[in-house]
Design a protein around this motif. Structure first.
Motif, PDB file in Angstrom:
ATOM      1  N   VAL A 199      -7.943  -2.452  -6.654  1.00 35.83           N
ATOM      2  CA  VAL A 199      -7.310  -2.860  -7.916  1.00 35.83           C
ATOM      3  C   VAL A 199      -6.004  -3.589  -7.619  1.00 35.83           C
ATOM      4  O   VAL A 199      -5.671  -4.577  -8.273  1.00 35.83           O
ATOM      5  N   LEU A 200      -5.280  -3.118  -6.606  1.00 32.51           N
ATOM      6  CA  LEU A 200      -4.029  -3.759  -6.202  1.00 32.51           C
ATOM      7  C   LEU A 200      -4.275  -5.210  -5.801  1.00 32.51           C
ATOM      8  O   LEU A 200      -3.544  -6.112  -6.220  1.00 32.51           O
ATOM      9  N   LEU A 218       5.106  -1.922 -11.523  1.00 34.20           N
ATOM     10  CA  LEU A 218       3.935  -2.693 -11.938  1.00 34.20           C
ATOM     11  C   LEU A 218       2.653  -2.294 -11.212  1.00 34.20           C
ATOM     12  O   LEU A 218       1.556  -2.614 -11.675  1.00 34.20           O
ATOM     13  N   ILE A 219       2.765  -1.589 -10.072  1.00 32.50           N
ATOM     14  CA  ILE A 219       1.566  -1.257  -9.294  1.00 32.50           C
ATOM     15  C   ILE A 219       1.384   0.239  -9.064  1.00 32.50           C
ATOM     16  O   ILE A 219       0.473   0.649  -8.346  1.00 32.50           O
ATOM     17  N   ALA A 220       2.204   1.046  -9.662  1.00 30.40           N
ATOM     18  CA  ALA A 220       2.134   2.500  -9.459  1.00 30.40           C
ATOM     19  C   ALA A 220       0.729   3.017  -9.759  1.00 30.40           C
ATOM     20  O   ALA A 220       0.142   2.709 -10.791  1.00 30.40           O
ATOM     21  N   GLY A 221       0.177   3.793  -8.830  1.00 26.12           N
ATOM     22  CA  GLY A 221      -1.107   4.445  -9.039  1.00 26.12           C
ATOM     23  C   GLY A 221      -2.342   3.602  -8.780  1.00 26.12           C
ATOM     24  O   GLY A 221      -3.450   4.093  -8.933  1.00 26.12           O
ATOM     25  N   MET A 222      -2.196   2.351  -8.374  1.00 24.45           N
ATOM     26  CA  MET A 222      -3.368   1.493  -8.137  1.00 24.45           C
ATOM     27  C   MET A 222      -3.983   1.783  -6.775  1.00 24.45           C
ATOM     28  O   MET A 222      -3.269   1.975  -5.798  1.00 24.45           O
ATOM     29  N   HIS A 228       0.831  -1.222   0.000  1.00 24.97           N
ATOM     30  CA  HIS A 228       0.000   0.000   0.000  1.00 24.97           C
ATOM     31  C   HIS A 228       0.863   1.268   0.000  1.00 24.97           C
ATOM     32  O   HIS A 228       0.598   2.199  -0.755  1.00 24.97           O
ATOM     33  N   THR A 229       1.883   1.292   0.822  1.00 27.74           N
ATOM     34  CA  THR A 229       2.713   2.499   0.948  1.00 27.74           C
ATOM     35  C   THR A 229       3.883   2.543  -0.035  1.00 27.74           C
ATOM     36  O   THR A 229       4.604   3.526  -0.087  1.00 27.74           O
ATOM     37  N   GLU A 230       4.061   1.484  -0.817  1.00 24.26           N
ATOM     38  CA  GLU A 230       5.211   1.417  -1.730  1.00 24.26           C
ATOM     39  C   GLU A 230       4.805   1.502  -3.200  1.00 24.26           C
ATOM     40  O   GLU A 230       5.638   1.290  -4.084  1.00 24.26           O
ATOM     41  N   LYS A 231       3.554   1.818  -3.477  1.00 23.84           N
ATOM     42  CA  LYS A 231       3.044   1.757  -4.851  1.00 23.84           C
ATOM     43  C   LYS A 231       3.866   2.571  -5.835  1.00 23.84           C
ATOM     44  O   LYS A 231       4.125   2.116  -6.949  1.00 23.84           O
ATOM     45  N   GLU A 232       4.270   3.757  -5.469  1.00 24.14           N
ATOM     46  CA  GLU A 232       4.937   4.638  -6.426  1.00 24.14           C
ATOM     47  C   GLU A 232       6.373   4.206  -6.737  1.00 24.14           C
ATOM     48  O   GLU A 232       6.941   4.649  -7.720  1.00 24.14           O
ATOM     49  N   THR A 233       6.955   3.353  -5.912  1.00 24.61           N
ATOM     50  CA  THR A 233       8.322   2.893  -6.178  1.00 24.61           C
ATOM     51  C   THR A 233       8.339   1.533  -6.867  1.00 24.61           C
ATOM     52  O   THR A 233       9.405   0.992  -7.133  1.00 24.61           O
ATOM     53  N   ARG A 234       7.175   1.004  -7.158  1.00 22.95           N
ATOM     54  CA  ARG A 234       7.053  -0.309  -7.797  1.00 22.95           C
ATOM     55  C   ARG A 234       6.355  -0.119  -9.138  1.00 22.95           C
ATOM     56  O   ARG A 234       5.153   0.161  -9.184  1.00 22.95           O
TER      57      ARG A 234
END
Length: 168
Positions: free
Chosen positions: A127-128, A119-123, A111-117
């Protein structure tokens, strides 16, 4: 001995790899960090600029450089086992460990790492969760080829000590 830690992003591969390396006196490497050093840019930037296919090729090439070394733990990216026969290669050259994590735990951690990953940025979290469920379904076949399967919720230093005893 070569130890390769696999599992989905957020499963704790890097955390446990570092813990085990300190406790048992083995060198630790993180495959994504090694790629970033070689390329001089973040994995996210590599995905954006060159695409996943180019990244997976770099990943395979970097992984192959570790087949010449010994006495280390390598934390692999979540997709590493799924491309270019990497899992077969790791099984032939060392000991593979799959840290198996339930979707709920992965969503909480990522949840807190979305922007550094990439494949999951912005989800959003819903949706994640769907994305993780789908990717786990795709990747489970590869992850299940690991020699050892360790449930994330029961991880400890003792897990690795038992693996070392069995594999010397």
């Amino acid at each position: 001995m070569r130890y390769f830690i696999t599992g989905f992003m957020g499963s704790g591969k890097t955390y446990w790899g570092k813990q085990w390396s300190e406790k048992f006196g083995l060198k630790f490497y993180d495959l994504d960090e090694e790629i970033e050093k070689r390329e001089g840019k973040a994995v996210t930037a590599i995905f954006e600029e060159k695409g996943e296919e180019a990244f997976r090729k770099m990943e395979k090439e970097t992984l192959c450089t570790y087949m010449k070394l010994d006495n280390f733990i390598l934390s692999c990216g979540g997709g590493t086992p799924c491309f270019h026969n990497n899992m077969k290669r790791m099984n032939a050259q060392g000991v593979t460990i799959y840290i198996k994590s339930p979707v709920e735990l992965l969503v909480k951690r990522l949840h807190t790492e979305k922007e550094t990953r990439p494949l999951i940025a912005g989800m959003n979290d819903e949706v994640l969760a769907q994305f993780i469920t789908g990717k786990l379904t795709e990747r489970e076949h590869f992850y299940n080829q690991a020699m050892y399967h360790l449930p994330a919720e029961f991880m400890s230093l003792d897990n690795f000590q038992k693996i070392i005893r069995r594999n010397g």
